[in-house]
Design an enzyme around this catalytic site. Structure first.
Site, PDB file in Angstrom:
ATOM      1  N   ALA A 184      45.220  10.940 -53.066  1.00 22.90           N
ATOM      2  CA  ALA A 184      46.353  10.239 -52.137  1.00 22.90           C
ATOM      3  C   ALA A 184      45.409   9.586 -51.220  1.00 22.90           C
ATOM      4  O   ALA A 184      45.809   8.301 -50.665  1.00 22.90           O
ATOM      5  CB  ALA A 184      47.282  11.393 -51.614  1.00 22.90           C
ATOM      6  N   TYR A 185      44.427  10.134 -50.652  1.00 18.54           N
ATOM      7  CA  TYR A 185      43.589   9.549 -49.485  1.00 18.54           C
ATOM      8  C   TYR A 185      43.016   8.250 -50.093  1.00 18.54           C
ATOM      9  O   TYR A 185      43.085   7.134 -49.469  1.00 18.54           O
ATOM     10  CB  TYR A 185      42.646  10.696 -48.997  1.00 18.54           C
ATOM     11  CG  TYR A 185      41.702   9.839 -48.119  1.00 18.54           C
ATOM     12  CD1 TYR A 185      42.059   9.506 -46.752  1.00 18.54           C
ATOM     13  CD2 TYR A 185      40.500   9.797 -48.340  1.00 18.54           C
ATOM     14  CE1 TYR A 185      40.912   9.150 -45.834  1.00 18.54           C
ATOM     15  CE2 TYR A 185      39.302   9.203 -47.608  1.00 18.54           C
ATOM     16  CZ  TYR A 185      39.706   8.889 -46.410  1.00 18.54           C
ATOM     17  OH  TYR A 185      38.712   8.458 -45.408  1.00 18.54           O
ATOM     18  N   CYS A 186      42.235   8.337 -51.261  1.00 15.59           N
ATOM     19  CA  CYS A 186      41.564   7.441 -51.688  1.00 15.59           C
ATOM     20  C   CYS A 186      42.469   6.208 -52.008  1.00 15.59           C
ATOM     21  O   CYS A 186      42.192   4.864 -51.995  1.00 15.59           O
ATOM     22  CB  CYS A 186      40.813   7.750 -52.947  1.00 15.59           C
ATOM     23  SG  CYS A 186      39.231   9.020 -52.529  1.00 15.59           S
ATOM     24  N   LYS A 189      43.310   4.388 -48.830  1.00 11.95           N
ATOM     25  CA  LYS A 189      41.969   3.524 -48.543  1.00 11.95           C
ATOM     26  C   LYS A 189      42.054   2.417 -49.384  1.00 11.95           C
ATOM     27  O   LYS A 189      41.363   1.282 -48.813  1.00 11.95           O
ATOM     28  CB  LYS A 189      40.837   4.313 -48.536  1.00 11.95           C
ATOM     29  CG  LYS A 189      40.896   5.397 -47.233  1.00 11.95           C
ATOM     30  CD  LYS A 189      41.050   4.838 -45.720  1.00 11.95           C
ATOM     31  CE  LYS A 189      40.815   5.729 -44.958  1.00 11.95           C
ATOM     32  NZ  LYS A 189      40.969   5.242 -43.512  1.00 11.95           N
TER      33      LYS A 189
END
Length: 290
Positions: A184-186, A189
């Site tokens: 989810a973070y990547c 980003k």
């Protein structure tokens, strides 16, 4: 009426070339004296405070926005003492639309202008995606992407009328490469990289340059502690992921300091980067898809 030669010169932008840089040293181009900069997420031990220090060390006056006033107040005092510029602590929760717009307005007022906006959001949930809750996913997207949009929007309120400014968004190399436990973070980003490219396309004709920086694996005090002395399974798993990336993806074979990433932010904020627009620059030790 313009001659054909004059028309071509105008079309090629010859009248807008920064010919004054030809006889200047690169060190002079990196000088930010007189510039007014805002850095968000600047109260902790990571990239925000490092960036505020780098910009101040290059001569800029800075406003440090953070959700804990005592932290940004401490950092601002350190910056003024170290560099002799003006540094202002500003309270603001970047996850709140009204607060971030108020904080940017307040920052511009105390600085006496706004030339540089550094959008440094916070990271959120890590771990296996199937174990994420709705709150985990919403928090990660909001903390890693939406907050960048909020801050950029707040800066544009002031940059558009003046017809100038530079916005630098902090993404992550994870927006380009896969990293276990950070799906989810990547993805968020990657969204910052796309947002930077599209915002630049929209506002470059109006005098505003938008750029991005994508850090790799930065070491902060709390991260150094759990990497050396993991206290639970989650920290041991995180250490394993970091070590795997360093061994198989990071060509320089080490983590980096926030200051190494802040070097690029300071460069992109300067006249040395005047012909850059829309790009997101990796500062990740050559990290690639291994």
């Amino acid at each position: 009426m313009q001659s054909e030669e004059q028309e071509w010169a105008t079309l090629m932008g010859f009248d807008r070339l920064p010919t004054d840089i030809v006889d200047r040293r690169v060190g002079e181009l990196l000088d930010l004296s007189g510039r007014k900069a805002i850095v968000t997420g600047a109260g902790g031990d990571g990239l925000g405070q490092a960036t505020a220090n780098r910009l101040a060390g290059s001569g800029a006056d800075v406003a440090l926005i953070g959700r804990t006033f005592s932290k940004v107040e401490k950092r601002a005092a350190e910056i003024e003492k170290r560099w002799g510029v003006k540094a202002y602590p500003i309270l603001g929760d970047l996850s709140d639309w009204d607060q971030v717009h108020r904080a940017v307005r307040e920052s511009r007022e105390v600085l006496g202008g706004l030339d540089i906006m550094v959008n440094n959001p916070v990271m959120s949930t890590a771990g296996a995606f199937e174990h994420h809750t709705k709150e985990d996913i919403d928090g990660t997207v909001h903390g890693s992407l939406t907050m960048v949009m909020y801050s950029a929007h707040a800066a544009l309120e002031h940059m558009v009328p003046q017809g100038s400014g530079r916005i630098i968004n902090i993404s992550a190399v994870g927006g380009r490469v896969q990293q276990p436990g950070l799906t989810a973070y990547c993805a968020s980003k990657a969204g910052v990289i796309g947002f930077t490219r599209n915002l630049a396309h929209e506002f470059a004709p109006r005098g505003i340059t938008v750029l991005g920086v994508a850090p790799g694996i930065m070491i902060k005090p709390e991260m150094r502690e759990y990497v050396l002395n993991p206290r639970n399974d989650a920290q041991r798993a995180a250490r394993g992921t970091i070590l795997n990336s360093i061994r198989h993806q990071v060509q320089l074979g080490r983590v980096c300091l926030p200051e190494e990433v802040a070097n690029m932010v300071a460069y992109l904020a300067s006249d040395a980067a005047n012909y850059m627009c829309g790009q997101t620059i990796d500062v990740a030790g050559g990290q690639w898809m291994g």
